[in-house]
Design a protein around this motif. Structure first.
Motif, short mmCIF file in Angstrom:
data_model
loop_
_atom_site.label_atom_id
_atom_site.label_comp_id
_atom_site.label_asym_id
_atom_site.label_seq_id
_atom_site.Cartn_x
_atom_site.Cartn_y
_atom_site.Cartn_z
N ALA A 113 -3.89 -0.45 -8.38
CA ALA A 113 -4.28 0.45 -9.47
C ALA A 113 -5.32 1.47 -8.99
CB ALA A 113 -4.83 -0.36 -10.65
N ALA A 114 -6.23 1.04 -8.12
CA ALA A 114 -7.26 1.96 -7.61
C ALA A 114 -6.60 3.08 -6.80
CB ALA A 114 -8.27 1.19 -6.76
N ILE A 115 -5.62 2.72 -5.96
CA ILE A 115 -4.92 3.75 -5.17
C ILE A 115 -4.21 4.73 -6.10
CG2 ILE A 115 -3.02 4.15 -3.53
CD1 ILE A 115 -3.70 1.47 -2.21
N ALA A 116 -3.51 4.18 -7.10
CA ALA A 116 -2.78 5.06 -8.04
C ALA A 116 -3.74 6.00 -8.75
CB ALA A 116 -2.02 4.20 -9.04
N ARG A 117 -4.88 5.46 -9.19
CA ARG A 117 -5.86 6.30 -9.91
C ARG A 117 -6.42 7.39 -9.02
NH1 ARG A 117 -8.31 1.86 -13.61
NH2 ARG A 117 -7.06 2.33 -15.46
N GLY A 118 -6.73 7.03 -7.76
CA GLY A 118 -7.27 8.01 -6.82
C GLY A 118 -6.26 9.13 -6.59
N GLY A 129 -4.98 -7.94 -5.77
CA GLY A 129 -3.80 -7.14 -5.40
C GLY A 129 -3.55 -6.05 -6.43
N ALA A 130 -3.52 -6.42 -7.69
CA ALA A 130 -3.24 -5.44 -8.75
C ALA A 130 -4.35 -4.39 -8.81
CB ALA A 130 -3.12 -6.17 -10.10
N ALA A 131 -5.60 -4.84 -8.60
CA ALA A 131 -6.72 -3.89 -8.69
C ALA A 131 -6.66 -2.87 -7.55
CB ALA A 131 -8.05 -4.65 -8.65
N PHE A 162 0.85 -1.21 0.00
CA PHE A 162 0.00 0.00 0.00
C PHE A 162 0.88 1.26 0.00
CE2 PHE A 162 -2.50 -3.29 2.16
CZ PHE A 162 -3.68 -3.25 1.44
N ALA A 163 1.87 1.25 0.89
CA ALA A 163 2.76 2.42 0.99
C ALA A 163 3.58 2.56 -0.29
CB ALA A 163 3.68 2.26 2.19
N MET A 164 3.92 1.40 -0.86
CA MET A 164 4.78 1.43 -2.03
C MET A 164 4.15 2.17 -3.22
SD MET A 164 6.60 -1.98 -3.35
CE MET A 164 7.65 -1.84 -4.76
N ILE A 165 2.88 1.89 -3.47
CA ILE A 165 2.26 2.56 -4.63
C ILE A 165 2.09 4.05 -4.37
CG2 ILE A 165 -0.17 1.99 -4.01
CD1 ILE A 165 1.34 2.19 -7.58
N VAL A 166 1.84 4.41 -3.10
CA VAL A 166 1.71 5.84 -2.80
C VAL A 166 3.06 6.53 -3.07
CG1 VAL A 166 1.21 7.56 -1.01
CG2 VAL A 166 -0.06 5.39 -1.04
N ARG A 167 4.14 5.92 -2.61
CA ARG A 167 5.47 6.51 -2.82
C ARG A 167 5.82 6.56 -4.31
NH1 ARG A 167 7.68 2.48 1.30
NH2 ARG A 167 7.23 3.44 3.30
N LEU A 168 5.48 5.47 -5.02
CA LEU A 168 5.82 5.44 -6.45
C LEU A 168 5.10 6.54 -7.22
CD1 LEU A 168 5.72 1.57 -7.10
CD2 LEU A 168 7.68 3.06 -7.54
N VAL A 169 3.81 6.73 -6.91
CA VAL A 169 3.03 7.75 -7.63
C VAL A 169 3.58 9.14 -7.28
CG1 VAL A 169 0.75 8.83 -7.87
CG2 VAL A 169 0.96 6.33 -7.88
N VAL A 223 2.18 -0.22 -11.25
CA VAL A 223 1.46 -1.31 -10.56
C VAL A 223 2.32 -2.58 -10.59
CG1 VAL A 223 -0.66 -2.69 -10.50
CG2 VAL A 223 -0.79 -0.26 -11.09
N TYR A 224 3.02 -2.76 -11.69
CA TYR A 224 3.90 -3.95 -11.81
C TYR A 224 4.99 -3.96 -10.72
CZ TYR A 224 7.11 -7.35 -13.84
OH TYR A 224 7.91 -8.44 -14.04
N GLU A 225 5.52 -2.78 -10.41
CA GLU A 225 6.55 -2.70 -9.37
C GLU A 225 6.03 -3.30 -8.06
OE1 GLU A 225 9.78 -1.80 -9.67
OE2 GLU A 225 9.18 -1.86 -11.79
N VAL A 226 4.76 -3.04 -7.76
CA VAL A 226 4.16 -3.56 -6.52
C VAL A 226 3.83 -5.04 -6.68
CG1 VAL A 226 2.29 -3.24 -4.85
CG2 VAL A 226 3.27 -1.25 -6.04
N GLU A 227 3.41 -5.44 -7.88
CA GLU A 227 3.13 -6.85 -8.13
C GLU A 227 4.36 -7.71 -7.83
OE1 GLU A 227 -0.29 -7.09 -8.24
OE2 GLU A 227 0.10 -8.63 -9.75
N LYS A 228 5.53 -7.15 -8.09
CA LYS A 228 6.77 -7.92 -7.85
C LYS A 228 6.90 -8.27 -6.36
CE LYS A 228 9.66 -5.29 -10.52
NZ LYS A 228 10.92 -4.86 -11.11
N VAL A 229 6.40 -7.39 -5.50
CA VAL A 229 6.45 -7.67 -4.06
C VAL A 229 5.47 -8.80 -3.72
CG1 VAL A 229 6.00 -6.71 -1.78
CG2 VAL A 229 7.16 -5.34 -3.50
N HIS A 230 4.27 -8.74 -4.34
CA HIS A 230 3.27 -9.78 -4.08
C HIS A 230 3.73 -11.13 -4.62
CE1 HIS A 230 -0.14 -7.50 -2.68
NE2 HIS A 230 -0.10 -6.67 -3.69
N HIS A 231 4.26 -11.13 -5.85
CA HIS A 231 4.39 -12.38 -6.61
C HIS A 231 5.79 -12.87 -6.89
CE1 HIS A 231 0.18 -12.03 -8.69
NE2 HIS A 231 0.11 -12.07 -7.39
#
Ligand code: PMV
Length: 319
Positions: free
Chosen positions: A118-123, A113-115, A78-85, A141-149
């Protein structure tokens, strides 16, 4: 004005959402460079609502987690996508609360996970009054997917960001293609968590033990994907059903099916489905079955008794 009159809606700065997804063909083989087909589940979505706050936090209400972005672990998704955006836009962390909520079941191959990411990034993009090309948003979103998968192929982030049926080959720009005829599908959840990272890791180990055999099986899956794209474009449901059965047989041979998935496949076919297969990483998660429109309810009903949850979705076609 009393505090009760200040509704959260009135404080909302922006909202973002993204759909779930299902992989129709080519899961696992896609990790090894073969083509796969995935479609969005537009009615099943994750949402992020952005509101003013004292600091930057993510409230993941479904899992009762509150994440303080500035102090969260580096790999907190969650924090990762906020920082990336924020980094992408050259912005400091904003004093916003990001409330995340999802209707997509987790760990079942539906791309939750991806959704959510992506929702956070869009918001955030909307709250900053900015946009990004879909290809760039998908990369974030892929950068975060790497953490999940671990080693994701990139198919999940692509389909949830583009929100279109995609023909996906790792490392190439996704191709959006048309669905010739509506596809009625039943999606039945085994109720068993499918941990993508673990299943992908197990397949990799097995591939290392016997590369020629696995490469041949992945080639077979690639042929299914190619023929399936043509069948989807021309609206040939019978051919598509047969290809689902073929793809499932190949997935069984790489040992990602399970007794529960086999049971659901059998039930769907006995109830009149044209074809059925596991979808996503496997060993749990979901099975998908294709049916003629008039048979879809009967198939779903038969699955009901055995599955944790059954969804029926009809992917709209052009014809
Ligand atoms: O279980 P899911 O829907 O996350 O799908 C995983 C798909 C795999 O092909 C097994 C892995 C990948 O990264 O593409």
């Amino acid at each position: 004005m009393s505090p009760h009159q200040t509704t959260p809606r009135a404080q909302t700065l922006a909202t973002g959402s993204a759909p779930g997804k299902i992989i129709l063909f080519g899961e696992h083989a896609v990790v090894y460079g073969r083509p796969a087909i995935a479609v969005p589940l537009t009615q099943l979505r994750a949402y992020a609502t952005i509101m003013p706050a004292a600091t930057c936090l993510v409230d993941a209400v479904d899992i009762r987690q509150r994440i303080e972005v500035a102090t969260a672990a580096e790999n907190n998704p969650f924090a990762m996508i906020v920082r990336l955006v924020c980094r992408e836009l050259g912005q400091e962390l904003p004093a916003w609360r990001i409330v995340v909520h999802s209707h997509i079941p987790i760990a079942s191959g539906l791309g939750s996970g991806a959704a959510i990411t992506a929702a956070i990034a869009r918001g955030l993009l909307q709250a900053f009054g900015q946009t990004l090309p879909l290809s760039r948003l998908s990369q974030l979103v892929y950068e975060v997917e790497k953490v999940h998968h671990g080693t994701p192929s990139g198919i999940d982030n692509t389909v949830v960001v583009y929100e279109q049926p995609v023909w996906f080959v790792r490392g190439q720009a996704p191709e959006i293609f048309t669905v010739g005829h509506a596809l009625p599908l039943a999606v039945a959840d085994t109720g068993i968590a499918s941990v993508t990272r673990a299943v992908v890791g197990a397949v990799r180990q097995a591939w290392q033990q016997d590369r020629p055999r696995f490469e041949a099986l992945f080639d077979g899956m690639a042929t299914c994907s190619r023929q399936a794209r043509q069948a989807i474009e021309r609206g040939d449901l019978a051919a598509l059903g047969r290809l689902m059965n073929e793809n499932h047989a190949l997935l069984r041979q790489i040992d990602v099916s399970s007794p529960e998935l086999e049971g659901l496949v059998k039930t769907a076919l006995s109830a009149g489905a044209l074809g059925a297969k596991l979808s996503g990483a496997g060993r749990g998660g979901n099975m998908i079955a294709l049916a003629m429109p008039q048979d879809l309810q009967a198939v779903a009903q038969a699955l009901q008794a055995q599955a944790r949850r059954v969804l029926t979705v009809t992917l709209q076609g052009q014809g």
